[in-house]
Design an enzyme around this catalytic site. Structure first.
Site, PDB file in Angstrom:
ATOM      1  CE  LYS A 225      -3.455   2.750   0.661  1.00 44.57           C
ATOM      2  NZ  LYS A 225      -4.207   3.130  -0.543  1.00 44.57           N
TER       3      LYS A 225
ATOM      4  CG  ASN B 151      -9.244   4.533  -5.636  1.00 45.63           C
ATOM      5  OD1 ASN B 151      -8.685   5.234  -4.791  1.00 45.63           O
ATOM      6  ND2 ASN B 151      -8.618   4.092  -6.714  1.00 45.63           N
TER       7      ASN B 151
ATOM      8  CB  VAL C 143      -8.196   5.360  -0.998  1.00 53.46           C
ATOM      9  CG1 VAL C 143      -7.554   5.088   0.351  1.00 53.46           C
ATOM     10  CG2 VAL C 143      -9.150   4.225  -1.373  1.00 53.46           C
ATOM     11  N   GLY C 144      -7.196   8.360  -1.250  1.00 52.41           N
ATOM     12  CA  GLY C 144      -6.376   9.481  -0.798  1.00 52.41           C
ATOM     13  C   GLY C 144      -5.203   9.063   0.076  1.00 52.41           C
TER      14      GLY C 144
ATOM     15  CB  CYS D 127      -1.543   9.330  -5.745  1.00 49.71           C
ATOM     16  SG  CYS D 127      -3.138   9.109  -4.925  1.00 49.71           S
TER      17      CYS D 127
ATOM     18  CE  LYS E 191       0.725   2.472  -9.919  1.00 49.71           C
ATOM     19  NZ  LYS E 191       0.081   1.739  -8.815  1.00 49.71           N
TER      20      LYS E 191
ATOM     21  CG  ASN F 254      -1.522   5.738 -10.095  1.00 47.61           C
ATOM     22  OD1 ASN F 254      -2.652   5.351  -9.756  1.00 47.61           O
ATOM     23  ND2 ASN F 254      -0.603   6.124  -9.224  1.00 47.61           N
ATOM     24  CB  THR F 255      -6.351   5.429 -11.190  1.00 50.05           C
ATOM     25  OG1 THR F 255      -5.893   6.475 -10.334  1.00 50.05           O
ATOM     26  CG2 THR F 255      -6.374   4.112 -10.436  1.00 50.05           C
TER      27      THR F 255
ATOM     28  N   GLY G 169      -9.520  -0.982 -13.421  1.00 48.93           N
ATOM     29  CA  GLY G 169     -10.306  -2.144 -13.822  1.00 48.93           C
ATOM     30  C   GLY G 169     -10.216  -2.403 -15.315  1.00 48.93           C
TER      31      GLY G 169
END
Lengths: 254, 301
Positions: free
Chosen positions: B43, B67, B69-70, B128, B163, B190-191, B215
């Site tokens: 994580k 998501n 989450v932060g 992120c 990343k 990453n997303t 996904g």
């Protein structure tokens, strides 16, 4: 407690209005399951049901390796589950989370359920009976048709009912029922919509009675990995799937 | 099946689990023998503890999820004191995903992680989308990524994987900047920034309105970016984004990835990562590849 990822066969499916009672059998020996734990059900079939659906465990039959789910159709995933036929295969990850804390013998327990939140209280009441404890049940719904399997619940203990439209039992919310004025309890266990659980938790807190509630925050993994289903607690944000879904109300920042 | 990503990071097979989707590995040991994996990336961790964003933090979307989450985590020191002793002897590579909200946090965090014998690599998270300061801000400009990678490189002596964010105009330029600043490898993607709206309530589904999309739905975008980056850089590329099975993983390797990460698919099938590792092997046997490394960039076009 070992978790499994297992295929189940649907052996019985019984409709109850908007809900369906699904009895599922595994070829594998089931792990030990505590009342209040849940499963993550895989819903095959459409791009809009990408993730598993967390569903509470309604009943367990250890001898038959069977689990029963009481599923309310609220969206596409649960509608898809309700449409499955006897003989269909369903993949589940189980058992997940921490269940209700079992009371000591002799303690007077009240189980409060609202709407489809009554589902996990069935297995809980059954296990309490097996341990020689007869709980009191207080079940609430919008109307009579929300109170599924009422006669089956009544076998496990004295059962009180409220409905918002007054079609069965006392009219109003569970927190308004006369049982709160007439009886005292050592432990209160609650599962239902969040506003209802908050109202019962407030009542329990005022009376100084120990109380556990079962939360159902939106989640993805169900294993404590994605950190999506967090609840704000005295220990900060914690995962409902891993540290819950059952929490003592003293831990919650409600 | 061995993959050597350089500077001491050797994977027994090309499959790792993506940060934020596999906890600290412990959450998945009932389903996966970690010895079947090339590595796990734990994580996202920051120098200081972070509570993350308020609930709700996720929304399901067509073939994927958002998501926000932060970066909830208890900080690098807590990781070192409490989590590292529990996971350091896992029979696989344990990589730490390190994030920060300022340059100093990245450097201090990397220095602390450098001292951990059993962590062979950092995956530097400059991508992120869910933190207000830092995070993705470093990863979307060549100057930003050069600065953070170069500073971390000065203090971190093991394998440094960077990343990358897909939320950029030209990801190959960003990858080249990371390589020039001293990255040993790059991982992507990453997303993707996205959002979801509840039309009935006329409200956003996520507490902070926007979030990161992951996904199966992101796979074509990820595959394209891996292909572009692999053509541009000389360092190894680690591919991720929507990988759900061995065929997906093989596609990323054909596009130029030396290894892959499994992310959101872990939520749907907690055992999927090991299945992907076996499946890549099976593909190699079926197509007569002697070494899994023969798949890297073997796309014919």
């Amino acid at each position: 407690m070992t978790k499994q990822i297992t295929d189940f066969k649907l052996v019985e499916s019984q409709g109850f209005g908007r809900s369906v009672l699904m009895r599922l059998r595994s070829e594998q020996v089931l792990p030990a399951i505590v009342p209040g734990q849940f499963v993550q059900v895989c819903v095959d079939g459409s791009p809009s049901t990408y993730l598993r659906r967390p569903i509470s465990i309604h009943d367990v039959d250890v001898e038959q390796n069977e689990i029963t789910l009481l599923v309310q159709q609220v969206g596409e995933g649960t509608r898809h589950l309700a449409a499955l036929k006897v003989g269909d295969t369903i993949n589940m990850v189980l058992p997940l989370g921490n269940g209700f804390s079992l009371p000591e013998k002799g303690e007077k327990c009240l189980l409060v359920g609202g709407g489809i939140g009554i589902a996990p209280l069935y297995y809980f009441a059954k296990v309490l009976n097996e341990k020689g404890i007869r709980p009191t049940l207080l079940l609430g719904g919008k109307s009579q048709s929300d109170l599924l399997r009422l006669a089956d619940y009544q076998r496990f203990g004295e059962t009180f009912v409220t409905t918002e439209d007054g079609s069965l039992g006392e009219k109003g919310f569970v927190t308004m029922h006369s049982v709160w004025r007439n009886q005292d309890f050592d432990k209160i266990y609650v599962c239902g919509p969040k506003p209802m659980m908050k109202a019962v938790a407030k009542l329990a807190d005022e009376k100084g009675v120990w109380c556990e509630v079962s939360l159902e925050n939106l989640m993805a993994c169900g294993l404590g990995a994605c950190l999506c289903c967090v609840e704000d607690t005295v220990d900060g944000h914690v995962c409902v799937c891993k540290e819950g879904p059952v929490f003592n109300i003293r831990r919650l920042k409600w | 099946m061995t993959i050597d990503l350089g500077r001491g990071l050797v994977l027994r097979n090309p499959v790792m689990t993506a940060s934020g989707t596999f906890g600290y590995g412990e959450e998945y040991t009932d389903f996966v023998d970690l010895a079947q994996l090339g590595g796990i990336i734990v994580k996202g961790t920051t120098l200081h503890p972070r509570e993350g964003n308020p609930y709700p933090r996720m929304a399901e979307t067509a073939s994927g999820m958002l998501n926000c989450v932060g970066l909830q985590n208890k900080g690098v020191q807590y990781f070192i004191d409490t989590i590292y002793p529990r996971i350091k002897d896992f029979d696989t590579n344990v990589l730490l995903n390190l994030s920060g909200s300022c340059l100093d946090d990245y450097v201090k965090g990397a220095e602390m992680v450098d001292a951990l014998d059993k962590i062979p690599a950092i995956e530097l998270n400059v991508s992120c989308p869910n933190v207000k300061q830092g995070g993705m801000a470093f990863g979307v400009t060549c100057a930003g990524i050069s600065q953070v990678v170069a500073e971390v490189r000065k203090v971190y002596h093991k394998h440094l994987m960077v990343k990358l964010s897909p939320n950029v105009t030209n990801i190959a330029e960003i990858a080249l900047a990371a390589e020039a600043a001293g990255a040993d490898s790059v991982s992507l993607i990453n997303t993707l920034m996205g959002m979801a709206i509840d039309a009935e309530r006329r409200k956003p589904k996520l507490s902070v309105i926007t979030g990161g999309l992951s996904g199966a739905c992101v796979k074509p975008v990820a595959l394209r970016m891996v292909w572009q980056v692999a053509k541009a850089v000389k360092i190894p590329v680690v591919g991720l984004g929507g990988i759900s099975n061995a065929t997906d993983a093989v596609e990323f390797m054909l596009a130029g990835a030396s290894a892959v990460e499994i992310g959101t698919a872990n939520f749907i099938d907690p055992a999927v990562s090991a299945k992907v590792a076996w499946g890549i092997n099976e593909y190699c046997e079926r197509h007569g590849f002697q070494e899994v490394t023969d798949l890297i960039g073997a796309l014919e076009c």
